[in-house]
Design an enzyme around this catalytic site. Structure first.
Site, PDB file in Angstrom:
ATOM      1  N   ARG A   1     -23.377 -26.619  24.497  1.00 15.26           N
ATOM      2  CA  ARG A   1     -24.806 -26.276  24.625  1.00 15.26           C
ATOM      3  C   ARG A   1     -25.579 -27.508  25.083  1.00 15.26           C
ATOM      4  O   ARG A   1     -26.479 -27.428  25.905  1.00 15.26           O
ATOM      5  CB  ARG A   1     -25.335 -25.753  23.297  1.00 15.26           C
ATOM      6  CG  ARG A   1     -25.126 -24.267  23.101  1.00 15.26           C
ATOM      7  CD  ARG A   1     -23.691 -23.813  23.342  1.00 15.26           C
ATOM      8  NE  ARG A   1     -23.474 -22.402  23.119  1.00 15.26           N
ATOM      9  CZ  ARG A   1     -23.091 -21.875  21.957  1.00 15.26           C
ATOM     10  NH1 ARG A   1     -22.821 -22.653  20.915  1.00 15.26           N
ATOM     11  NH2 ARG A   1     -22.931 -20.583  21.843  1.00 15.26           N
TER      12      ARG A   1
ATOM     13  N   ASP B  77     -17.894 -23.221  26.091  1.00 19.32           N
ATOM     14  CA  ASP B  77     -18.765 -22.115  25.686  1.00 19.32           C
ATOM     15  C   ASP B  77     -19.497 -21.604  26.923  1.00 19.32           C
ATOM     16  O   ASP B  77     -19.267 -22.113  28.027  1.00 19.32           O
ATOM     17  CB  ASP B  77     -19.740 -22.563  24.576  1.00 19.32           C
ATOM     18  CG  ASP B  77     -19.991 -21.439  23.578  1.00 19.32           C
ATOM     19  OD1 ASP B  77     -20.449 -20.369  24.009  1.00 19.32           O
ATOM     20  OD2 ASP B  77     -19.722 -21.628  22.370  1.00 19.32           O
TER      21      ASP B  77
ATOM     22  N   HIS C  90     -17.433 -15.784  24.892  1.00 14.13           N
ATOM     23  CA  HIS C  90     -18.198 -17.012  25.174  1.00 14.13           C
ATOM     24  C   HIS C  90     -17.670 -17.680  26.447  1.00 14.13           C
ATOM     25  O   HIS C  90     -17.494 -18.893  26.504  1.00 14.13           O
ATOM     26  CB  HIS C  90     -18.096 -18.001  23.993  1.00 14.13           C
ATOM     27  CG  HIS C  90     -18.971 -17.635  22.834  1.00 14.13           C
ATOM     28  ND1 HIS C  90     -20.333 -17.821  22.835  1.00 14.13           N
ATOM     29  CD2 HIS C  90     -18.674 -17.096  21.625  1.00 14.13           C
ATOM     30  CE1 HIS C  90     -20.840 -17.412  21.678  1.00 14.13           C
ATOM     31  NE2 HIS C  90     -19.861 -16.962  20.916  1.00 14.13           N
TER      32      HIS C  90
ATOM     33  N   ASP D 223     -14.741 -15.991  18.090  1.00 14.32           N
ATOM     34  CA  ASP D 223     -15.914 -15.436  17.408  1.00 14.32           C
ATOM     35  C   ASP D 223     -16.757 -14.628  18.386  1.00 14.32           C
ATOM     36  O   ASP D 223     -16.666 -14.790  19.604  1.00 14.32           O
ATOM     37  CB  ASP D 223     -16.776 -16.566  16.813  1.00 14.32           C
ATOM     38  CG  ASP D 223     -17.276 -17.513  17.888  1.00 14.32           C
ATOM     39  OD1 ASP D 223     -16.505 -17.798  18.824  1.00 14.32           O
ATOM     40  OD2 ASP D 223     -18.434 -17.952  17.804  1.00 14.32           O
ATOM     41  N   GLU D 224     -17.567 -13.751  17.835  1.00 14.91           N
ATOM     42  CA  GLU D 224     -18.629 -13.060  18.570  1.00 14.91           C
ATOM     43  C   GLU D 224     -18.142 -12.468  19.895  1.00 14.91           C
ATOM     44  O   GLU D 224     -18.702 -12.727  20.952  1.00 14.91           O
ATOM     45  CB  GLU D 224     -19.789 -14.042  18.809  1.00 14.91           C
ATOM     46  CG  GLU D 224     -20.352 -14.542  17.491  1.00 14.91           C
ATOM     47  CD  GLU D 224     -21.395 -15.635  17.651  1.00 14.91           C
ATOM     48  OE1 GLU D 224     -22.331 -15.652  16.856  1.00 14.91           O
ATOM     49  OE2 GLU D 224     -21.262 -16.481  18.548  1.00 14.91           O
TER      50      GLU D 224
ATOM     51  N   TRP E 189     -16.581 -18.557   8.685  1.00 14.74           N
ATOM     52  CA  TRP E 189     -17.961 -18.987   8.928  1.00 14.74           C
ATOM     53  C   TRP E 189     -18.985 -17.943   8.520  1.00 14.74           C
ATOM     54  O   TRP E 189     -20.083 -18.273   8.097  1.00 14.74           O
ATOM     55  CB  TRP E 189     -18.155 -19.375  10.407  1.00 14.74           C
ATOM     56  CG  TRP E 189     -18.150 -18.241  11.386  1.00 14.74           C
ATOM     57  CD1 TRP E 189     -17.064 -17.579  11.875  1.00 14.74           C
ATOM     58  CD2 TRP E 189     -19.295 -17.635  12.006  1.00 14.74           C
ATOM     59  NE1 TRP E 189     -17.446 -16.611  12.769  1.00 14.74           N
ATOM     60  CE2 TRP E 189     -18.823 -16.619  12.875  1.00 14.74           C
ATOM     61  CE3 TRP E 189     -20.666 -17.852  11.934  1.00 14.74           C
ATOM     62  CZ2 TRP E 189     -19.674 -15.820  13.639  1.00 14.74           C
ATOM     63  CZ3 TRP E 189     -21.514 -17.063  12.706  1.00 14.74           C
ATOM     64  CH2 TRP E 189     -21.016 -16.058  13.540  1.00 14.74           C
TER      65      TRP E 189
ATOM     66  N   TYR F  44     -23.956 -24.920   7.929  1.00  8.42           N
ATOM     67  CA  TYR F  44     -24.500 -24.900   9.282  1.00  8.42           C
ATOM     68  C   TYR F  44     -25.687 -25.861   9.383  1.00  8.42           C
ATOM     69  O   TYR F  44     -26.826 -25.517   9.089  1.00  8.42           O
ATOM     70  CB  TYR F  44     -24.859 -23.462   9.688  1.00  8.42           C
ATOM     71  CG  TYR F  44     -23.683 -22.780  10.362  1.00  8.42           C
ATOM     72  CD1 TYR F  44     -22.403 -22.905   9.802  1.00  8.42           C
ATOM     73  CD2 TYR F  44     -23.811 -22.072  11.542  1.00  8.42           C
ATOM     74  CE1 TYR F  44     -21.305 -22.327  10.411  1.00  8.42           C
ATOM     75  CE2 TYR F  44     -22.712 -21.490  12.166  1.00  8.42           C
ATOM     76  CZ  TYR F  44     -21.468 -21.626  11.590  1.00  8.42           C
ATOM     77  OH  TYR F  44     -20.370 -21.070  12.195  1.00  8.42           O
TER      78      TYR F  44
ATOM     79  N   ASP G 150     -27.216 -26.996  11.795  1.00  9.05           N
ATOM     80  CA  ASP G 150     -28.252 -26.775  12.809  1.00  9.05           C
ATOM     81  C   ASP G 150     -29.439 -26.016  12.201  1.00  9.05           C
ATOM     82  O   ASP G 150     -30.466 -25.857  12.853  1.00  9.05           O
ATOM     83  CB  ASP G 150     -27.699 -26.033  14.038  1.00  9.05           C
ATOM     84  CG  ASP G 150     -27.034 -24.706  13.709  1.00  9.05           C
ATOM     85  OD1 ASP G 150     -26.535 -24.550  12.569  1.00  9.05           O
ATOM     86  OD2 ASP G 150     -27.010 -23.814  14.574  1.00  9.05           O
TER      87      ASP G 150
ATOM     88  N   TRP H 219     -23.972 -26.820  15.711  1.00  3.99           N
ATOM     89  CA  TRP H 219     -24.203 -26.169  17.009  1.00  3.99           C
ATOM     90  C   TRP H 219     -25.434 -26.819  17.621  1.00  3.99           C
ATOM     91  O   TRP H 219     -26.389 -27.143  16.909  1.00  3.99           O
ATOM     92  CB  TRP H 219     -24.406 -24.663  16.801  1.00  3.99           C
ATOM     93  CG  TRP H 219     -23.225 -24.047  16.137  1.00  3.99           C
ATOM     94  CD1 TRP H 219     -23.086 -23.755  14.814  1.00  3.99           C
ATOM     95  CD2 TRP H 219     -21.967 -23.708  16.746  1.00  3.99           C
ATOM     96  NE1 TRP H 219     -21.839 -23.238  14.559  1.00  3.99           N
ATOM     97  CE2 TRP H 219     -21.130 -23.191  15.724  1.00  3.99           C
ATOM     98  CE3 TRP H 219     -21.477 -23.774  18.048  1.00  3.99           C
ATOM     99  CZ2 TRP H 219     -19.823 -22.758  15.978  1.00  3.99           C
ATOM    100  CZ3 TRP H 219     -20.175 -23.334  18.288  1.00  3.99           C
ATOM    101  CH2 TRP H 219     -19.368 -22.832  17.267  1.00  3.99           C
ATOM    102  N   THR H 220     -25.404 -26.994  18.947  1.00 10.48           N
ATOM    103  CA  THR H 220     -26.424 -27.884  19.509  1.00 10.48           C
ATOM    104  C   THR H 220     -27.383 -27.202  20.492  1.00 10.48           C
ATOM    105  O   THR H 220     -27.927 -27.856  21.375  1.00 10.48           O
ATOM    106  CB  THR H 220     -25.741 -29.092  20.192  1.00 10.48           C
ATOM    107  OG1 THR H 220     -24.886 -28.598  21.239  1.00 10.48           O
ATOM    108  CG2 THR H 220     -24.940 -29.909  19.223  1.00 10.48           C
ATOM    109  N   GLU H 221     -27.599 -25.897  20.295  1.00 12.38           N
ATOM    110  CA  GLU H 221     -28.592 -25.241  21.158  1.00 12.38           C
ATOM    111  C   GLU H 221     -29.913 -26.006  21.146  1.00 12.38           C
ATOM    112  O   GLU H 221     -30.523 -26.245  22.181  1.00 12.38           O
ATOM    113  CB  GLU H 221     -28.856 -23.808  20.680  1.00 12.38           C
ATOM    114  CG  GLU H 221     -27.759 -22.818  21.023  1.00 12.38           C
ATOM    115  CD  GLU H 221     -26.707 -22.697  19.935  1.00 12.38           C
ATOM    116  OE1 GLU H 221     -26.593 -23.626  19.101  1.00 12.38           O
ATOM    117  OE2 GLU H 221     -25.983 -21.682  19.918  1.00 12.38           O
TER     118      GLU H 221
HETATM  119  C1  ACM Z   1     -19.977 -19.289  15.047  1.00 12.60           C
HETATM  120  O1  ACM Z   1     -20.869 -19.859  14.428  1.00 12.60           O
HETATM  121  N1  ACM Z   1     -20.272 -18.386  15.971  1.00 12.60           N
HETATM  122  C2  ACM Z   1     -18.583 -19.551  14.778  1.00 12.60           C
END
Ligand code: ACM
Ligand code: ZN
Length: 555
Positions: free
Chosen positions: A173, A202, A277, A341-342, A409, A434, A436, A484-486
């Protein structure tokens, strides 16, 4: 005449040097993570410019000797030279026989009038003993020259509660240069964290050099720059707009970082995210997506993330094997994180190739295609002696990769489920890990992901889920802090989000539950803020016992 005498000159220099430095008496110790046992003893030892640094049973060129010698020099606590231990020494001794009591990462440290003595069965143990020793010095020792440091007597016996003490960093990100990654590894080492989970791919960028698929770097590592606006408010790319934001780590960078980490007893686990992703991959190699789909490297917020490798196309599997072959050549770790994930399988639902694959494999649900992807990759890696780590969604898609490690997670429950099914698990639940998320009232903070984890909340984390049998408990490898670095586009901001909450989580991963003590941790945190500032880290200085906001959100 006298002024030409070298001995006289040496003496004069030593006197001047001593006069320049300050003298300090350390009153008490503030070690994070709290050791297993710390007993205060009578007496003290004074470190002076005459104190010597000694190593026993260690080769002079061993990484630990080099690290300690170089690092102590920077501390202005000057070692004289490596010799045999006598009096007035800071001594590190490797003793295999201690493995049965201290384990592979434990150490014993004592401060007595003759000196400081650190013992361990391994170099990792000595390294952690050294990190504890550094924290015993005045907190500003990195910036102030001390001529004499008086350390009160003590005996410490210490070893970790969990073998996996992880820190994850998303470099997709936002991209962080090699120097920042090294600063991050230094921070991990200070707090005895030993697994660096490097989130390298990603939707917003592919960050590792792959020779066999050069478009990954030529195209997939770059996006149209919207770093001047807050994440989530990006305008779409204009026609012809050049992708100028990004970058990737070259093979030399990766080798450099792995070596730097290894010197700090940190294992680097790369994450190559699949099958979702995948915008950056599909921007580089559109033929790996389901026919008719099109993706650019995402320039910011991208949700839901439907960019997914086509499961019906054999080239997707060839691609993954090719990439993973190069990844295995670069990373010595036994583990490769494969994401998972996702995954939004919409494209698979409508893709004739994916539907044909499902018929061929007699699968009923598209989610099972993900299970097939994971199994295909896991068995390939397993044949090469590697194990996969995957996000906990892997439990929902019918994988049969039993030697996989599940990184939980979404909840602690997922880890409970994993170990009951026979998997090993690592806990990084959003609720505690988390970083972030906001750490204080959002009104007072830089824009962050819309969640809240105060310092006290992070400190309350116990990586061991309740209600497990001893066997199941044995499959809990440890915990991990995720970043996570959004919303984080430079490392200084990353430090701000990590600190001091990473210190709290480090204590949760290392220290026995019965030794954890929140009021004491708060006091130690004040001391560590000074340490962290002296080392040039940007630490959030909001008082540890948070404000009204914390009380409202958490109670
Ligand atoms: C995640 O936070 N989507 C692993
Ligand atoms: Zn498809």
């Amino acid at each position: 005449m006298k002024f030409r005498n070298p001995i006289f000159l040496l003496l004069l220099t030593a006197l001047l040097f001593a006069a320049c430095g300050k003298k300090v008496q350390v009153e008490s110790y503030s070690i994070i993570p709290e050791p297993v046992e710390l007993v205060e003893e009578e007496g003290s030892y004074t470190i002076t410019p005459r104190s010597r640094l000694c190593f026993v049973n260690l080769a002079q060129n061993s990484p630990t000797v080099k690290y300690i010698t170089q690092s102590l020099r920077k501390m202005h606590v000057h070692p004289a030279f490596i010799g045999t231990p006598k009096k007035d020494c800071i001594t590190f001794t490797l003793l295999d026989s201690l493995e049965s009591t201290l384990g592979p990462e434990g150490y014993r440290l004592s401060v007595v009038p003759e000196g400081v003595f650190v013992y361990a069965a391994t170099e990792a143990g000595l390294f952690y003993g050294y990190q504890t020793f550094l924290q015993m010095l005045p907190p500003d020792v990195a910036t102030i020259r001390y001529s004499r440091v008086v350390l009160p007597g003590c005996t410490i016996t210490d070893y970790p509660r969990f073998p996996w003490r992880g820190s994850h960093l998303d470099v997709s990100r936002h991209f962080f240069p090699v120097q920042d990654i090294k600063k991050h590894l230094d921070l991990m080492a200070m707090y005895k964290l030993n697994r660096f989970h490097w989130h390298l791919t990603d939707d917003q960028g592919w960050r590792i050099e792959i020779d066999g698929y050069p478009q990954l770097n030529d195209v997939g590592s770059w996006r149209v720059d919207r770093t001047d606006v807050p994440w989530g408010t990006e305008t779409p790319a204009e026609i012809g707009e050049e992708p100028t934001y990004g970058g990737f780590y070259s093979k030399e960078d990766v080798a450099d970082i792995i070596a730097y980490a290894a010197e700090r007893h940190i294992e680097v686990i790369p994450e190559i995210e699949l099958p979702g992703h995948s915008s950056a991959v599909l921007a580089a190699y559109p033929e790996l997506g389901c026919p008719g789909t099109h993706y650019d490297v995402a320039i910011g917020e991208f949700w839901p993330t439907k960019a997914i490798l086509c499961a019906g196309n054999d080239r997707s599997v060839d691609f993954l094997f090719g990439v993973l072959d190069e990844v295995m050549q670069m990373f010595p770790s036994d583990y490769i994180h494969i994401g998972g994930d996702e995954v939004f399988p919409d494209n698979w639902e409508h893709c004739p190739k994916c539907q044909a694959r499902m018929r061929e494999l007699h699968l009923e649900k598209v989610s099972q295609l993900q299970g097939w992807f994971i199994d295909t990759v896991a068995s390939y890696l397993s044949r090469k002696g590697k194990r996969i780590v995957g996000w906990d969604e892997m439990l929902d898609c019918g994988t049969s990769a039993k030697d996989a490690v599940v990184m939980s997670w979404r909840s602690t429950e997922a880890a409970r489920r994993a170990v009951r099914l026979g998997y090993e698990a690592i806990l990084a639940p959003t609720e505690f890990c988390y970083l972030d998320y906001y750490q204080a009232d959002p009104k007072t903070q830089p824009l962050a992901f819309n969640g809240f984890i105060s310092l006290v909340k992070a400190y309350s984390f116990d990586p061991m889920p309740t209600g497990l049998t001893p066997d199941e408990q044995g499959r809990v490898l440890g915990g991990q802090a995720n970043l996570w670095t959004e919303y984080i586009n430079n490392y200084e901001h990353a430090e701000y989000m990590l600190l001091p909450r990473l210190c709290a989580l480090a204590e949760c991963f290392w220290t026995p539950v019965e030794n954890k003590d929140w009021p004491r941790f708060m006091m130690k945190t004040e001391h560590h803020r000074t340490i962290l500032h002296a080392y040039g880290y940007n630490c959030c200085d909001i008082p540890s016992l948070n404000d009204q906001y914390d009380a409202e959100v958490n109670h």
